[in-house]
Design a protein around this motif. Structure first.
Motif, mmCIF file in Angstrom:
data_model
loop_
_atom_site.group_PDB
_atom_site.id
_atom_site.type_symbol
_atom_site.label_atom_id
_atom_site.label_comp_id
_atom_site.label_asym_id
_atom_site.label_seq_id
_atom_site.Cartn_x
_atom_site.Cartn_y
_atom_site.Cartn_z
ATOM 1 N N ILE A 174 -5.177 6.486 -1.862
ATOM 2 C CA ILE A 174 -4.530 5.212 -1.559
ATOM 3 C C ILE A 174 -4.324 4.434 -2.854
ATOM 4 N N ALA A 175 -3.245 3.670 -2.884
ATOM 5 C CA ALA A 175 -2.947 2.853 -4.056
ATOM 6 C C ALA A 175 -2.317 1.546 -3.606
ATOM 7 N N GLU A 176 -2.529 0.516 -4.403
ATOM 8 C CA GLU A 176 -1.890 -0.762 -4.161
ATOM 9 C C GLU A 176 -0.976 -1.057 -5.339
ATOM 10 N N ILE A 177 0.272 -1.395 -5.025
ATOM 11 C CA ILE A 177 1.213 -1.789 -6.062
ATOM 12 C C ILE A 177 1.710 -3.204 -5.758
ATOM 13 N N GLN A 178 2.146 -3.901 -6.809
ATOM 14 C CA GLN A 178 2.683 -5.244 -6.654
ATOM 15 C C GLN A 178 4.142 -5.235 -7.090
ATOM 16 N N VAL B 25 -1.841 -2.125 -8.995
ATOM 17 C CA VAL B 25 -2.946 -3.075 -8.938
ATOM 18 C C VAL B 25 -4.264 -2.315 -8.910
ATOM 19 N N GLY B 26 -4.306 -1.220 -8.164
ATOM 20 C CA GLY B 26 -5.507 -0.401 -8.074
ATOM 21 C C GLY B 26 -5.221 0.863 -7.290
ATOM 22 N N TYR B 27 -6.161 1.814 -7.378
ATOM 23 C CA TYR B 27 -5.985 3.067 -6.658
ATOM 24 C C TYR B 27 -7.331 3.743 -6.430
ATOM 25 N N LEU C 166 0.835 -1.205 0.000
ATOM 26 C CA LEU C 166 0.000 0.000 0.000
ATOM 27 C C LEU C 166 0.862 1.243 0.000
ATOM 28 N N THR C 167 0.406 2.236 -0.726
ATOM 29 C CA THR C 167 1.049 3.539 -0.747
ATOM 30 C C THR C 167 -0.050 4.578 -0.977
ATOM 31 N N ASN C 168 0.336 5.814 -1.097
ATOM 32 C CA ASN C 168 -0.633 6.860 -1.403
ATOM 33 C C ASN C 168 -0.782 7.020 -2.910
ATOM 34 N N ASN C 169 -1.986 7.367 -3.339
ATOM 35 C CA ASN C 169 -2.216 7.592 -4.764
ATOM 36 C C ASN C 169 -1.337 8.721 -5.291
ATOM 37 N N HIS C 170 -1.153 9.781 -4.493
ATOM 38 C CA HIS C 170 -0.353 10.906 -4.995
ATOM 39 C C HIS C 170 1.101 10.499 -5.261
#
Length: 87
Positions: free
Chosen positions: A38-42, A30-32, A2-6
């Protein structure tokens, strides 16, 4: 992860470094959620990383202590900030 969308918005290439090992991995989104920032990265090719349990927000009450962690202004170090739930 998880990270921030910005942090990821308008990115054309994303990578993340695991501070404990110093290894850097390419990542894909992955999504935001722009509104929730909030954003999810893989991370691609990463293995053996430990997960952090995510709590149950329905159990949180006003006044509860919290700690936020982040890489404030891209300084390449994790900074903590203590606070409390206000509503």
């Amino acid at each position: 992860m998880l990270t921030n969308n910005h942090v990821i918005e308008n990115s054309t290439k994303i990578s993340a470094t695991v501070l404990a090992t110093g290894r850097t991995y390419p990542a894909k989104v992955v999504g935001y959620d722009v509104t929730g920032d909030i954003a999810e990265i893989q991370l691609q090719g990463a293995s053996g990383l430990h997960t952090v349990p995510i709590g149950d927000s329905s159990q949180v009450k006003a006044g509860a202590s919290v700690v936020a962690l982040g890489n404030a202004e891209g300084q390449s170090q994790i900074v903590s900030a203590a606070g409390s739930i206000t509503r």
